[in-house]
Motif scaffolding. Structure first.
Motif, PDB file in Angstrom:
ATOM      1  N   GLY A 168      -1.882  11.207   2.527  1.00  0.00           N
ATOM      2  CA  GLY A 168      -1.968   9.768   2.746  1.00  0.00           C
ATOM      3  C   GLY A 168      -2.754   9.420   3.993  1.00  0.00           C
ATOM      4  N   THR A 169      -2.554  10.185   5.062  1.00  0.00           N
ATOM      5  CA  THR A 169      -3.316   9.971   6.297  1.00  0.00           C
ATOM      6  C   THR A 169      -4.797  10.209   6.067  1.00  0.00           C
ATOM      7  N   PHE A 170      -5.120  11.308   5.407  1.00  0.00           N
ATOM      8  CA  PHE A 170      -6.526  11.600   5.122  1.00  0.00           C
ATOM      9  C   PHE A 170      -7.137  10.543   4.211  1.00  0.00           C
ATOM     10  N   ASN A 171      -6.350  10.069   3.242  1.00  0.00           N
ATOM     11  CA  ASN A 171      -6.844   9.087   2.290  1.00  0.00           C
ATOM     12  C   ASN A 171      -7.317   7.808   2.993  1.00  0.00           C
ATOM     13  N   LEU A 172      -6.468   7.276   3.884  1.00  0.00           N
ATOM     14  CA  LEU A 172      -6.852   6.064   4.600  1.00  0.00           C
ATOM     15  C   LEU A 172      -7.962   6.350   5.605  1.00  0.00           C
ATOM     16  N   MET A 173      -7.911   7.506   6.232  1.00  0.00           N
ATOM     17  CA  MET A 173      -8.961   7.840   7.199  1.00  0.00           C
ATOM     18  C   MET A 173     -10.332   7.891   6.534  1.00  0.00           C
ATOM     19  N   THR A 214       0.803  -1.216   0.000  1.00  0.00           N
ATOM     20  CA  THR A 214       0.000   0.000   0.000  1.00  0.00           C
ATOM     21  C   THR A 214       0.836   1.266   0.000  1.00  0.00           C
ATOM     22  N   ASP A 215       0.621   2.080  -1.010  1.00  0.00           N
ATOM     23  CA  ASP A 215       1.076   3.455  -1.033  1.00  0.00           C
ATOM     24  C   ASP A 215      -0.111   4.277  -0.537  1.00  0.00           C
ATOM     25  N   VAL A 216       0.005   4.890   0.646  1.00  0.00           N
ATOM     26  CA  VAL A 216      -1.156   5.533   1.241  1.00  0.00           C
ATOM     27  C   VAL A 216      -1.678   6.720   0.438  1.00  0.00           C
ATOM     28  N   SER A 217      -0.863   7.244  -0.460  1.00  0.00           N
ATOM     29  CA  SER A 217      -1.323   8.364  -1.283  1.00  0.00           C
ATOM     30  C   SER A 217      -2.079   7.904  -2.525  1.00  0.00           C
ATOM     31  N   ASP A 218      -2.151   6.578  -2.724  1.00  0.00           N
ATOM     32  CA  ASP A 218      -2.826   6.004  -3.887  1.00  0.00           C
ATOM     33  C   ASP A 218      -4.225   5.508  -3.483  1.00  0.00           C
ATOM     34  N   GLU A 219      -5.244   6.085  -4.075  1.00  0.00           N
ATOM     35  CA  GLU A 219      -6.619   5.763  -3.700  1.00  0.00           C
ATOM     36  C   GLU A 219      -6.944   4.287  -3.918  1.00  0.00           C
ATOM     37  N   THR A 220      -6.548   3.740  -5.044  1.00  0.00           N
ATOM     38  CA  THR A 220      -6.864   2.344  -5.358  1.00  0.00           C
ATOM     39  C   THR A 220      -6.201   1.382  -4.379  1.00  0.00           C
ATOM     40  N   GLN A 221      -4.947   1.648  -4.046  1.00  0.00           N
ATOM     41  CA  GLN A 221      -4.238   0.764  -3.133  1.00  0.00           C
ATOM     42  C   GLN A 221      -4.806   0.837  -1.716  1.00  0.00           C
ATOM     43  N   VAL A 222      -5.198   2.014  -1.288  1.00  0.00           N
ATOM     44  CA  VAL A 222      -5.812   2.153   0.032  1.00  0.00           C
ATOM     45  C   VAL A 222      -7.168   1.455   0.064  1.00  0.00           C
ATOM     46  N   GLN A 223      -7.927   1.574  -1.008  1.00  0.00           N
ATOM     47  CA  GLN A 223      -9.209   0.869  -1.080  1.00  0.00           C
ATOM     48  C   GLN A 223      -9.005  -0.640  -0.980  1.00  0.00           C
ATOM     49  N   ALA A 224      -7.940  -1.142  -1.587  1.00  0.00           N
ATOM     50  CA  ALA A 224      -7.642  -2.572  -1.532  1.00  0.00           C
ATOM     51  C   ALA A 224      -7.299  -3.011  -0.111  1.00  0.00           C
ATOM     52  N   ALA A 225      -6.554  -2.186   0.607  1.00  0.00           N
ATOM     53  CA  ALA A 225      -6.201  -2.519   1.984  1.00  0.00           C
ATOM     54  C   ALA A 225      -7.432  -2.544   2.877  1.00  0.00           C
ATOM     55  N   ILE A 279      -2.100  17.149  10.104  1.00  0.00           N
ATOM     56  CA  ILE A 279      -2.784  16.018  10.748  1.00  0.00           C
ATOM     57  C   ILE A 279      -3.408  16.461  12.066  1.00  0.00           C
ATOM     58  N   VAL A 280      -2.634  17.228  12.846  1.00  0.00           N
ATOM     59  CA  VAL A 280      -3.177  17.756  14.097  1.00  0.00           C
ATOM     60  C   VAL A 280      -4.388  18.645  13.819  1.00  0.00           C
ATOM     61  N   GLY A 281      -4.254  19.481  12.797  1.00  0.00           N
ATOM     62  CA  GLY A 281      -5.320  20.419  12.486  1.00  0.00           C
ATOM     63  C   GLY A 281      -6.620  19.776  12.059  1.00  0.00           C
ATOM     64  N   MET A 282      -6.547  18.601  11.453  1.00  0.00           N
ATOM     65  CA  MET A 282      -7.788  17.975  10.982  1.00  0.00           C
ATOM     66  C   MET A 282      -8.390  17.015  12.010  1.00  0.00           C
ATOM     67  N   THR A 283      -7.730  16.848  13.157  1.00  0.00           N
ATOM     68  CA  THR A 283      -8.219  15.897  14.146  1.00  0.00           C
ATOM     69  C   THR A 283      -9.610  16.243  14.658  1.00  0.00           C
ATOM     70  N   LEU A 284      -9.778  17.452  15.165  1.00  0.00           N
ATOM     71  CA  LEU A 284     -11.074  17.823  15.731  1.00  0.00           C
ATOM     72  C   LEU A 284     -12.178  17.909  14.685  1.00  0.00           C
ATOM     73  N   PRO A 285     -11.951  18.573  13.541  1.00  0.00           N
ATOM     74  CA  PRO A 285     -13.034  18.585  12.548  1.00  0.00           C
ATOM     75  C   PRO A 285     -13.379  17.202  12.024  1.00  0.00           C
ATOM     76  N   ALA A 286     -12.383  16.325  11.892  1.00  0.00           N
ATOM     77  CA  ALA A 286     -12.673  14.956  11.459  1.00  0.00           C
ATOM     78  C   ALA A 286     -13.508  14.225  12.506  1.00  0.00           C
TER      79      ALA A 286
END
Length: 257
Positions: A116-121, A56-67, A168-175
């Motif tokens: 990549g973090t947002f993608n998997l999240m 998995t390359d976390v920046s790749d949508e298809t690979q993250v979907q597969a995981a 990543i810290v900044g998106m924690t609360l809104p996420a």
């Protein structure tokens, strides 16, 4: 949340913080999907833990979907996403020769660490949202993201790395607020100086690590990957922890260099 009998996706799960987290969760009865680029280490670890490896390359949508789909396909509900994949980078905004930071490397760090973090999240949370709640509160699952104390106290040359981890810290609360509607909690851990294989082995490596640990107030050492895994598990198990960013650093406060 009870860990036994659920599945998890751990990005960067083949080594370092991710490996320690995968081991800790598996020991508690979690079916772990090791999502990593390192096939040899990832497959070996997944086999050892009775889990699944997905390159998995976390920046790749298809690979993250597969995981994520691999976790769904285990037959036990997907309830945990742990984002621990990332890269470091050190380059000054303008170096001593007057050259500007190259844009491509800045973009790469942002793409892997933050996007990549947002993608998997986002993809993982969408799958978790399809499961049945586990309690009367409506909890369906948990996302744990990994930032860094560099997000708060970036040192010289860490402009790209700090920007990515600060995002990543900044998106924690809104996420957390977004995902509350589907019963998912979100928390972020900011590690300090942690002893992982990235520092190498041997006498020179040990001397370098001892120097790094000097500014740590107590305990006077680097953190252990197993201790990081322990705090990740605690954040998953404690149902009232949500929308929080937690420092994990022995009390260190970074100086400019």
């Amino acid at each position: 949340m009870d860990l036994n009998g659920v599945s998890a996706v751990v990005s960067g799960g083949a080594s370092g913080l991710g490996e320690a987290t995968a081991r800790d969760l598996a020991a508690k009865g979690v079916k772990v999907v090791v999502a990593d680029l390192n096939e040899d280490k990832g497959k070996a670890l997944a086999d050892e833990l009775g889990g699944v490896f997905v390159k998995t390359d976390v920046s790749d949508e298809t690979q993250v979907q597969a995981a994520v789909q691999a976790a769904v396909d285990t037959g036990v509900p997907l309830r945990i996403i742990v984002n621990s994949a990332g890269i470091g980078w050190v380059t000054r905004t303008v170096d001593r020769a007057g050259n500007p930071h190259d844009l491509a490397s800045f973009q790469k760090v942002i793409e892997i660490n933050l996007i990549g973090t947002f993608n998997l999240m986002r993809i993982g949370a969408a799958a978790i949202a399809k499961t049945e709640p586990v309690d009367t509160d409506g909890l369906r699952g948990v996302v744990i993201n990994t930032a860094s104390v560099a997000a708060l106290e970036g040192q010289t040359g860490q402009v790209a790395y700090s920007a990515s981890k600060g995002g990543i810290v900044g998106m924690t609360l809104p996420a957390a607020r977004d995902l509350a509607a589907v019963g998912i909690r979100v928390n972020t851990v900011c590690p300090g100086i942690i002893d992982t294989p990235i520092y190498g082995e041997g006498e020179a490596a040990e001397e370098f690590k001892a120097k790094l640990a000097q500014p740590v107030p107590f305990p006077k050492r680097m953190g252990k990957a197993s201790e990081f895994a322990q705090i990740v598990r605690a954040l998953i198990e404690n149902d009232y922890m949500n929308g929080e960013t937690v420092r994990f650093d022995g009390g260190i406060r970074f100086q400019p260099k």
